[in-house]
Design a protein around this motif. Structure first.
Motif, PDB file in Angstrom:
ATOM      1  N   GLY A   1       0.807  -1.220   0.000  1.00 27.56           N
ATOM      2  CA  GLY A   1       0.000   0.000   0.000  1.00 27.56           C
ATOM      3  C   GLY A   1       0.839   1.269   0.000  1.00 27.56           C
ATOM      4  N   TRP A   2       0.159   2.392  -0.213  1.00 30.65           N
ATOM      5  CA  TRP A   2       0.828   3.695  -0.374  1.00 30.65           C
ATOM      6  C   TRP A   2       1.618   4.110   0.854  1.00 30.65           C
ATOM      7  CZ3 TRP A   2      -0.144   7.461   3.111  1.00 30.65           C
ATOM      8  CH2 TRP A   2      -1.291   7.320   3.898  1.00 30.65           C
ATOM      9  N   TRP A   3       1.186   3.694   2.045  1.00 36.69           N
ATOM     10  CA  TRP A   3       1.811   4.149   3.278  1.00 36.69           C
ATOM     11  C   TRP A   3       3.274   3.720   3.388  1.00 36.69           C
ATOM     12  CZ3 TRP A   3       3.635   0.387   6.652  1.00 36.69           C
ATOM     13  CH2 TRP A   3       3.159  -0.920   6.441  1.00 36.69           C
ATOM     14  N   THR A   4       3.653   2.667   2.643  1.00 33.16           N
ATOM     15  CA  THR A   4       5.037   2.209   2.716  1.00 33.16           C
ATOM     16  C   THR A   4       6.000   3.175   2.027  1.00 33.16           C
ATOM     17  OG1 THR A   4       4.764   0.889   0.696  1.00 33.16           O
ATOM     18  CG2 THR A   4       4.329  -0.203   2.799  1.00 33.16           C
ATOM     19  N   ALA A   5       5.467   4.125   1.248  1.00 30.93           N
ATOM     20  CA  ALA A   5       6.335   5.114   0.599  1.00 30.93           C
ATOM     21  C   ALA A   5       6.796   6.188   1.582  1.00 30.93           C
ATOM     22  CB  ALA A   5       5.605   5.775  -0.575  1.00 30.93           C
TER      23      ALA A   5
ATOM     24  N   GLN B   1      16.699   1.169   8.497  1.00 27.23           N
ATOM     25  CA  GLN B   1      15.717   1.375   7.441  1.00 27.23           C
ATOM     26  C   GLN B   1      15.942   0.453   6.246  1.00 27.23           C
ATOM     27  OE1 GLN B   1      12.895   3.476   7.694  1.00 27.23           O
ATOM     28  NE2 GLN B   1      13.679   3.304   9.783  1.00 27.23           N
ATOM     29  N   GLY B   2      17.162   0.405   5.745  1.00 30.53           N
ATOM     30  CA  GLY B   2      17.437  -0.434   4.586  1.00 30.53           C
ATOM     31  C   GLY B   2      17.166  -1.900   4.864  1.00 30.53           C
ATOM     32  N   ILE B   3      17.582  -2.371   6.035  1.00 27.95           N
ATOM     33  CA  ILE B   3      17.371  -3.775   6.400  1.00 27.95           C
ATOM     34  C   ILE B   3      15.887  -4.103   6.462  1.00 27.95           C
ATOM     35  CG2 ILE B   3      17.747  -5.509   8.193  1.00 27.95           C
ATOM     36  CD1 ILE B   3      20.284  -3.939   8.973  1.00 27.95           C
ATOM     37  N   LEU B   4      15.130  -3.235   7.120  1.00 31.15           N
ATOM     38  CA  LEU B   4      13.694  -3.482   7.282  1.00 31.15           C
ATOM     39  C   LEU B   4      12.952  -3.421   5.951  1.00 31.15           C
ATOM     40  CD1 LEU B   4      13.039  -1.420  10.549  1.00 31.15           C
ATOM     41  CD2 LEU B   4      12.968  -3.910  10.303  1.00 31.15           C
ATOM     42  N   LEU B   5      13.307  -2.450   5.111  1.00 30.57           N
ATOM     43  CA  LEU B   5      12.586  -2.288   3.843  1.00 30.57           C
ATOM     44  C   LEU B   5      12.919  -3.420   2.866  1.00 30.57           C
ATOM     45  CD1 LEU B   5      12.847   1.577   3.376  1.00 30.57           C
ATOM     46  CD2 LEU B   5      10.891   0.247   4.175  1.00 30.57           C
ATOM     47  N   ILE B   6      14.174  -3.853   2.842  1.00 35.25           N
ATOM     48  CA  ILE B   6      14.517  -4.998   2.002  1.00 35.25           C
ATOM     49  C   ILE B   6      13.795  -6.249   2.491  1.00 35.25           C
ATOM     50  CG2 ILE B   6      16.386  -6.609   1.450  1.00 35.25           C
ATOM     51  CD1 ILE B   6      18.238  -4.263   1.078  1.00 35.25           C
ATOM     52  N   THR B   7      13.742  -6.425   3.805  1.00 30.67           N
ATOM     53  CA  THR B   7      13.016  -7.566   4.369  1.00 30.67           C
ATOM     54  C   THR B   7      11.545  -7.511   3.987  1.00 30.67           C
ATOM     55  OG1 THR B   7      14.540  -7.674   6.250  1.00 30.67           O
ATOM     56  CG2 THR B   7      12.397  -8.755   6.502  1.00 30.67           C
ATOM     57  N   ALA B   8      10.951  -6.323   4.048  1.00 30.30           N
ATOM     58  CA  ALA B   8       9.522  -6.167   3.755  1.00 30.30           C
ATOM     59  C   ALA B   8       9.179  -6.461   2.300  1.00 30.30           C
ATOM     60  CB  ALA B   8       9.078  -4.747   4.113  1.00 30.30           C
ATOM     61  N   GLY B   9      10.163  -6.328   1.407  1.00 28.99           N
ATOM     62  CA  GLY B   9       9.892  -6.590  -0.004  1.00 28.99           C
ATOM     63  C   GLY B   9      10.429  -7.913  -0.496  1.00 28.99           C
TER      64      GLY B   9
ATOM     65  N   ALA C   1       7.766  -5.635   9.084  1.00 29.99           N
ATOM     66  CA  ALA C   1       9.016  -4.938   8.786  1.00 29.99           C
ATOM     67  C   ALA C   1       8.761  -3.529   8.272  1.00 29.99           C
ATOM     68  CB  ALA C   1       9.826  -5.735   7.762  1.00 29.99           C
ATOM     69  N   ALA C   2       7.799  -3.382   7.350  1.00 28.13           N
ATOM     70  CA  ALA C   2       7.484  -2.052   6.812  1.00 28.13           C
ATOM     71  C   ALA C   2       6.899  -1.155   7.895  1.00 28.13           C
ATOM     72  CB  ALA C   2       6.515  -2.176   5.644  1.00 28.13           C
ATOM     73  N   GLY C   3       6.045  -1.717   8.743  1.00 30.19           N
ATOM     74  CA  GLY C   3       5.458  -0.929   9.825  1.00 30.19           C
ATOM     75  C   GLY C   3       6.487  -0.475  10.835  1.00 30.19           C
ATOM     76  N   LEU C   4       7.438  -1.358  11.151  1.00 25.58           N
ATOM     77  CA  LEU C   4       8.488  -0.991  12.098  1.00 25.58           C
ATOM     78  C   LEU C   4       9.390   0.088  11.513  1.00 25.58           C
ATOM     79  CD1 LEU C   4       9.862  -1.498  14.790  1.00 25.58           C
ATOM     80  CD2 LEU C   4      11.157  -3.364  13.721  1.00 25.58           C
ATOM     81  N   ALA C   5       9.687  -0.004  10.213  1.00 29.44           N
ATOM     82  CA  ALA C   5      10.493   1.031   9.561  1.00 29.44           C
ATOM     83  C   ALA C   5       9.803   2.385   9.638  1.00 29.44           C
ATOM     84  CB  ALA C   5      10.765   0.654   8.107  1.00 29.44           C
ATOM     85  N   LEU C   6       8.510   2.416   9.338  1.00 28.31           N
ATOM     86  CA  LEU C   6       7.767   3.674   9.364  1.00 28.31           C
ATOM     87  C   LEU C   6       7.653   4.223  10.780  1.00 28.31           C
ATOM     88  CD1 LEU C   6       6.043   5.859   8.046  1.00 28.31           C
ATOM     89  CD2 LEU C   6       4.081   4.309   8.210  1.00 28.31           C
TER      90      LEU C   6
ATOM     91  N   LEU D   1      11.133   5.541  12.092  1.00 28.93           N
ATOM     92  CA  LEU D   1      11.588   6.754  11.429  1.00 28.93           C
ATOM     93  C   LEU D   1      10.693   7.940  11.785  1.00 28.93           C
ATOM     94  CD1 LEU D   1      13.923   7.478   9.575  1.00 28.93           C
ATOM     95  CD2 LEU D   1      12.371   7.275   7.619  1.00 28.93           C
ATOM     96  N   THR D   2       9.390   7.686  11.959  1.00 24.26           N
ATOM     97  CA  THR D   2       8.475   8.751  12.398  1.00 24.26           C
ATOM     98  C   THR D   2       8.878   9.254  13.771  1.00 24.26           C
ATOM     99  OG1 THR D   2       6.650   7.807  11.117  1.00 24.26           O
ATOM    100  CG2 THR D   2       6.076   9.329  12.892  1.00 24.26           C
ATOM    101  N   TRP D   3       9.187   8.326  14.663  1.00 17.03           N
ATOM    102  CA  TRP D   3       9.634   8.713  16.004  1.00 17.03           C
ATOM    103  C   TRP D   3      10.932   9.510  15.942  1.00 17.03           C
ATOM    104  CZ3 TRP D   3      14.232   7.166  18.332  1.00 17.03           C
ATOM    105  CH2 TRP D   3      14.385   7.567  19.662  1.00 17.03           C
ATOM    106  N   SER D   4      11.890   9.056  15.124  1.00 15.50           N
ATOM    107  CA  SER D   4      13.187   9.728  15.047  1.00 15.50           C
ATOM    108  C   SER D   4      13.052  11.143  14.496  1.00 15.50           C
ATOM    109  CB  SER D   4      14.144   8.902  14.175  1.00 15.50           C
ATOM    110  OG  SER D   4      15.414   9.510  14.110  1.00 15.50           O
ATOM    111  N   PHE D   5      12.337  11.275  13.386  1.00 19.31           N
ATOM    112  CA  PHE D   5      12.137  12.609  12.816  1.00 19.31           C
ATOM    113  C   PHE D   5      11.339  13.492  13.774  1.00 19.31           C
ATOM    114  CE2 PHE D   5      13.480  11.089   8.648  1.00 19.31           C
ATOM    115  CZ  PHE D   5      14.051  12.232   8.105  1.00 19.31           C
TER     116      PHE D   5
END
Length: 248
Positions: free
Chosen positions: A162-166, A202-210, A224-229, A232-236
């Motif tokens: 879905g779009w949210w993974t972008a 981020q890279g590890i999680l996103l590669i895992t998610a795909g 994996a995609a949810g944890l990445a988002l 990163l939301t928390w960090s930013f």
């Protein structure tokens, strides 16, 4: 993967004047490094076209190369050994991107392996820079390549989950756009080990998610995609709050 919004924006560990060493050698050394980098990028584009001969492959290879190395070239600083390592990582990202384009939705095993190699090299350029010469231009190059790879991986997940993974791939660019107008966001952030951990994950999680594994088990992909988002939301969010509270 190193910080998605540069720790160089928060802490630059050196300047382009540098100190005597391998990175500040004669101009011929810089030219040699730049030649090696250009050769690597050209080889990656050629390999991508050979593996997947199509117009879209040529366009993708050209676009990723231009976006990745363009800002570094505009700085006009001599190349260093660390820049060559970063260029090698960008070359792998070019091939990985072309694999993603020509694979079914998500990443095939070839893209996973090539992407993993690119992630592994992410720590090497920093290692080389610390032992040769750390430059602001090199830190910016590393940051640009990191952000671009996260964006590519995030967009590759959209057809799957879905779009949210972008969003993890877009955060960096949105942050940079706002920074151009919001002066208080241009302050240097204090060093944070947790920020580096989140960015590297981020890279590890996103590669895992795909990956094919995630495609076979949806909970792996969503998790994996949810944890990445979320991370990163928390960090930013934490950094933005700090910038607003410490406005000068």
């Amino acid at each position: 993967m190193t910080q998605s919004r540069t720790d160089a924006a928060s802490t630059v560990s050196g300047t382009d004047t540098g100190v005597p060493g391998i990175g500040t050698g004669p101009l011929t050394g810089a030219v040699r490094s730049g030649t090696v980098a250009a050769s690597l990028l050209a080889a990656s584009a050629i390999a991508s076209v050979i593996l997947n001969p199509a117009v879209v492959t040529v366009l993708a290879a050209a676009a990723v190369t231009a976006i990745g190395v363009g800002p570094r070239l505009r700085r006009g600083r001599p190349w260093t050994p660390a820049d060559t390592v970063t260029a090698c990582r960008l070359a792998l990202i070019v091939v990985c991107t072309c694999q993603i384009i020509h694979s079914p939705p998500g990443l095939n095993w070839s893209a996973v392996i090539i992407g993993a190699l690119a992630l592994a090299l992410d720590g090497v350029d920093g290692f080389v820079a610390r032992r040769t010469q750390i430059t602001e231009a090199g830190a910016g190059f590393d940051e640009t390549v990191d952000a671009l790879f996260v964006l590519i991986l995030a967009l590759a997940l959209v057809p799957l989950w879905g779009w949210w993974t972008a969003l993890p791939g877009l955060y960096y660019y949105v942050f940079r756009c706002i920074t151009a107008f919001r002066l208080r966001w241009q302050q240097r952030l204090p060093f944070s080990q947790m920020r580096k951990v989140v960015a590297a994950a981020q890279g590890i999680l996103l590669i895992t998610a795909g990956s094919p594994l995630a495609q076979a088990h949806e909970w792996v992909g969503f998790g994996a995609a949810g944890l990445a988002l979320a991370s990163l939301t928390w960090s930013f969010g934490r950094d933005i709050i700090w910038l607003e509270r410490h406005a000068r």
